[in-house]
Enzyme design. Structure first.
Site, PDB file in Angstrom:
ATOM      1  N   SER A 152       0.176 -19.707   3.086  1.00 47.35           N
ATOM      2  CA  SER A 152      -0.027 -18.415   3.740  1.00 47.35           C
ATOM      3  C   SER A 152       1.281 -17.740   4.137  1.00 47.35           C
ATOM      4  O   SER A 152       1.273 -16.567   4.520  1.00 47.35           O
ATOM      5  CB  SER A 152      -0.904 -18.602   4.993  1.00 47.35           C
ATOM      6  OG  SER A 152      -0.271 -19.457   5.919  1.00 47.35           O
ATOM      7  N   LYS A 199      -4.659 -16.565  13.982  1.00 46.00           N
ATOM      8  CA  LYS A 199      -3.376 -15.931  13.702  1.00 46.00           C
ATOM      9  C   LYS A 199      -3.266 -14.571  14.380  1.00 46.00           C
ATOM     10  O   LYS A 199      -2.195 -14.204  14.905  1.00 46.00           O
ATOM     11  CB  LYS A 199      -3.183 -15.791  12.194  1.00 46.00           C
ATOM     12  CG  LYS A 199      -3.020 -17.135  11.484  1.00 46.00           C
ATOM     13  CD  LYS A 199      -2.902 -16.978   9.988  1.00 46.00           C
ATOM     14  CE  LYS A 199      -2.719 -18.346   9.309  1.00 46.00           C
ATOM     15  NZ  LYS A 199      -2.619 -18.225   7.837  1.00 46.00           N
TER      16      LYS A 199
END
Length: 833
Positions: A690, A733
């Site tokens: 990611s 996140k």
């Protein structure tokens, strides 16, 4: 027959008397029993005066009719001293050995064996007088010691041996009285040297003495143990008599009767009842002082104390259960709704009279520390009206902690499952297995494998603990597990659980939790009255922003406790406490600021980009730095990056080389410079795809000279074709970016469905930009080139709730196209505090 003259001359022919298992030595007087036909005929033919015959030992002791070839050819000439005929036809002889002879050949076989013989005298030894005397003394001493130790040898033999001064006579005397086999005696007879005879006998005497010494030691130990057991028996009987006089003897019988009564009332299963009765019968047979008695008592105490038929689940009030869950925990709507659904199913079955109960769910709460996983288990138990049991599995390596130890081991005990159920006194508690992701395995077994049976509804109805060793039904127990991460939980174990993710809290949620739960809890913990000291909202927000940086509220509670302690200290010295704790008093209690929003300070030059990562403690931001150094176009990566992150960096470099002209990058930069990519906090390993867009943005920033925007954080996986692929942990996140003060986040377009998990108030504060390609990422993430136009914006996805599509306060994002490049979640820019 010829007679033996006074000089001891042996005749040339003698009748032979075969012997079974007997060897006759010269100079030795020995009794014989004769019963065979041919042997009796030999004795009848003997003259009345000097009756001399030859004796020899048979080779085969079981043979009845023997000839010359069936005998040992070295024997002895004997004189028949006495002869007694018995009524049964046998004859008892007493013979005296005279000379050692050798059978040369048979002269006749009938009516009995007669052989030609010759005298076979022993050779004299070559020892000196002193050596001969030493050998004699040694042999006599050993023989006398043997007579002393051996119970079957009379004491007179020892004194008789001491009077013998002829080595040959002594050798035959000892060989005749000690324990030797027939073959060993024959070997002694056949030896020619007197010295060899005595030395062989000394070896036999030493062996016999060693055996007798060991036997005496064993007998002494046995007699000592037997004496001790007899003493204990008599003492125990005396103790019983004393207890009987004092009226205490009935206490033991009363205890056994109480155990028997408790077994009858415990509601045991058939197998458990049979095992308990068997152990109780053993307990009645063995003495109470025996160590086995306490082991059996402990086992029976466990059996009768387990809740075999005791349940706590009663009438289900779904509405009240929801009120309890809301009162104990703020937010966590998914978990609360799952519990309410389970209770609703149980309620419907009760109303409709369905007695069959379904399998209890096995929930797994996964989330960072401090979000309320453990406390949620207490609330679920209270809402369901059940007992609560808990077992922490963090650091457990021994399988016996789950299944228990077998009773054959000293200090054996049941496993943690049965121990917790025993303490709960209910067979259907809410059982929380804390930290299931931190179980280890070593040579003592794998506890996670043992949990497979415990957490499988098809198997745990007959769970068999090693200590209990009878099935116990765990199917009524509602198991709840907690974990910070799913990655370390084995797949087979994870498959048995229903996973519910608990993400971190937003700032507003932390404020509500502090006001409703944490502040009242710390007031009571520090001895303060309700309302005596309070904290205003600004003070709580100050602690959240400047003194904590976490997904949960554990550190927030710790800092609130520090503020309360300062207030208590002021009360202790006589100061009048101020009811409201404001920002000034928080700074005075907690000191200087601990966390800063340093994104602008770190994103102040080209080559630095802000990324988002997921950790077991929640989402966090990470800075990726890139630098150009003179070289040959090599890529250097530092910061403990994993293989996947290294591959993402290589893919990013390849993409930038391919699109260099389009992006305004001089291709010569790749040939004359090395690119160094570094992720700070190098002591912590970093892995995952990611961070691909962040690494690419940092490289593009240093190559184009355009700094990254200081208000943007990003996440996403990249491909060589320039696509941005979806990632996981979107909510965590975004929460991590919000805690760091970032209000604009770039997310893969394929993660649009995950935006529904983000709280509505957070979506209003954050600007979430959905991107599909790397070109869109660079346009959104990099500042415009000097003298250039402002980067174009693309499609934006509004985060405002649509009334037509919203029924419970949350709605899907509505796509509103603006340009063809990007989709952005529109918002009103928040006011900076």
């Amino acid at each position: 027959m010829a007679a033996v003259n006074l000089e001891g001359i042996v005749p040339s022919h003698l009748p032979v008397l075969p012997l079974k298992s007997t060897v006759v030595f010269p100079r030795i007087f020995i009794p014989l029993s004769v019963g065979r036909r041919r042997s009796l005929q030999l004795l009848d033919d003997l003259p009345g005066a000097e009756r001399h015959i030859a004796v020899a030992t048979q080779l085969d002791e079981t043979a009845e009719e023997v000839g010359f070839k069936d005998l040992h050819h070295v024997g002895a000439m004997v004189r028949v001293q006495h002869m007694l005929k018995l009524p049964d036809g046998t004859v008892q002889l007493a013979v005296l050995g005279l000379r050692r002879i050798k059978l040369l050949a048979a002269t006749s076989e009938e009516p009995y064996l007669t052989c030609r013989v010759e005298m076979r005298p022993e050779t004299p030894d070559s020892l000196s007088p002193i050596e001969r005397e030493a050998l004699l003394r040694r042999a006599i001493s050993s023989f006398q010691q043997l007579v002393t130790l051996s119970p079957h040898l009379p004491a007179e033999l020892a004194s008789a041996a001491g009077a013998i001064d002829d080595p040959l006579h002594l050798a035959y005397y000892i060989a005749n009285h000690i324990r030797l086999t027939t073959e060993q005696r024959q070997e002694i007879l056949e030896m020619d040297s007197v010295q060899q005879k005595l030395e062989r006998l000394l070896g036999n005497l030493a062996h016999e003495l060693e055996v007798l010494e060991l036997g005496r030691k064993i007998q002494s130990q046995a007699e000592e143990q037997m004496g001790k057991a007899q003493r204990e028996y008599f003492l125990r009987e005396q103790l019983k008599a004393i207890q009987r006089e004092l009226g205490e003897l009935d206490s033991e019988h009363g205890e056994l009767a109480e155990l028997r009564e408790r077994i009858e009332k415990a509601g045991l299963t058939t197998e458990a009842k049979r095992e308990a009765d068997r152990e109780l019968a053993r307990l009645e047979r063995i003495p109470s002082a025996s160590p086995e008695s306490s082991v059996i008592r402990t086992y029976l105490e466990l059996i009768v104390s387990l809740p075999w038929n005791t349940s706590t689940g009663g009438e289900v009030d779904v509405a009240k259960a929801r009120e309890i869950l809301d009162a104990d925990h703020y937010d966590l709507d998914k978990v609360k709704q799952r519990i309410v659904e389970h209770l609703a199913v149980r309620r419907l079955k009760q109303v409709r009279g369905l007695t069959e109960r379904g399998r209890e769910p096995i929930l797994c709460f996964v989330g960072p520390p401090g979000v309320g996983k453990t406390s949620l288990g207490h609330s679920i138990a209270r809402a369901m009206g059940r007992k609560f049991a808990r077992a922490s599995l963090g650091g457990v390596h021994d399988e016996a902690e789950i299944r228990g130890h077998r009773r054959t081991y000293i200090g054996a005990m049941p496993g943690r499952i049965l121990q917790a159920i025993r303490r709960a006194e209910s067979n259907d508690p809410v059982f929380m297995l804390d930290e299931v992701d931190k179980i280890g395995s070593d040579w003592r077994g794998d506890p996670s494998s043992a949990l497979l049976e415990v957490l499988d509804p098809e198997q745990n109805k007959d769970f068999r603990d090693n200590y209990l060793d009878v099935p116990f039904d765990l199917s009524k127990v509602m198991f709840i597990t907690t974990a910070n991460s799913l990655e370390t939980i084995p797949a087979a174990l994870r498959d048995r659980m229903e996973v519910l993710h608990l993400s971190g809290y937003t700032e507003d949620e932390k404020v509500q939790i502090a006001e409703r739960f944490l502040v009242p809890k710390q007031l009571a913990a520090h001895g303060l009255r309700p309302g005596e000291v309070g904290m205003d909202e600004e003070a709580v927000r100050l602690i959240i922003r400047q003194y904590t940086r976490e997904a949960g509220v554990r550190n927030l509670e710790r800092e609130i406790a520090s503020v309360m302690r300062r207030a208590v200290a002021e009360i202790a010295v006589g100061k009048r406490p101020r009811k409201a704790v404001d920002v000034k008093r928080v700074r005075a209690a907690l000191g200087k600021r601990r966390f800063h929003d340093d994104v602008r300070e770190r994103i102040d030059r080209p080559g630095v980009a802000t990324g988002l990562v997921w950790t077991p403690t929640g989402g966090e931001i990470v800075f990726v730095e890139a630098a150009l150094t003179p070289g040959k176009g090599e890529l250097r990566l530092t910061g403990q990056l994993g293989d996947v992150m290294k591959e993402s960096a290589s893919a990013a470099l390849s993409y930038l080389k391919d699109r260099a002209v389009v992006l305004g990058i001089d291709p010569l930069l790749f040939e004359k410079n090395d690119i160094h990519v570094h992720v700070p906090a190098g002591a912590q390993p970093k892995e995952g795809p990611s961070a691909g867009v962040t690494v690419l943005t940092a490289m593009a920033s240093i190559l184009t000279g355009r700094p990254a925007r200081d208000d943007v954080a990003m996440t996403g996986e990249i491909t060589l074709r320039g696509k941005v692929l979806p990632i996981g942990g979107v909510k965590e996140k975004v929460l991590g970016a919000h805690r760091a003060g970032i209000r604009r986040v770039l997310l893969p377009a394929h993660n649009e469905a995950d935006l529904d998990d983000i709280p509505a108030d957070l979506r209003k504060e954050m600007q979430l930009v959905l991107v599909e390609s790397i070109d869109q990422v660079l346009r959104e993430a990099l500042t415009p080139a000097r003298g250039g136009a402002k980067p174009a914006t693309g499609k934006a996805v509004s985060s405002e709730p649509a009334a037509a599509n919203r029924s419970n306060g949350a709605s899907k994002a509505v796509v509103r196209p603006r340009t063809r490049s990007t989709r952005r979640i529109a918002k009103t820019p928040p006011k900076r505090r």
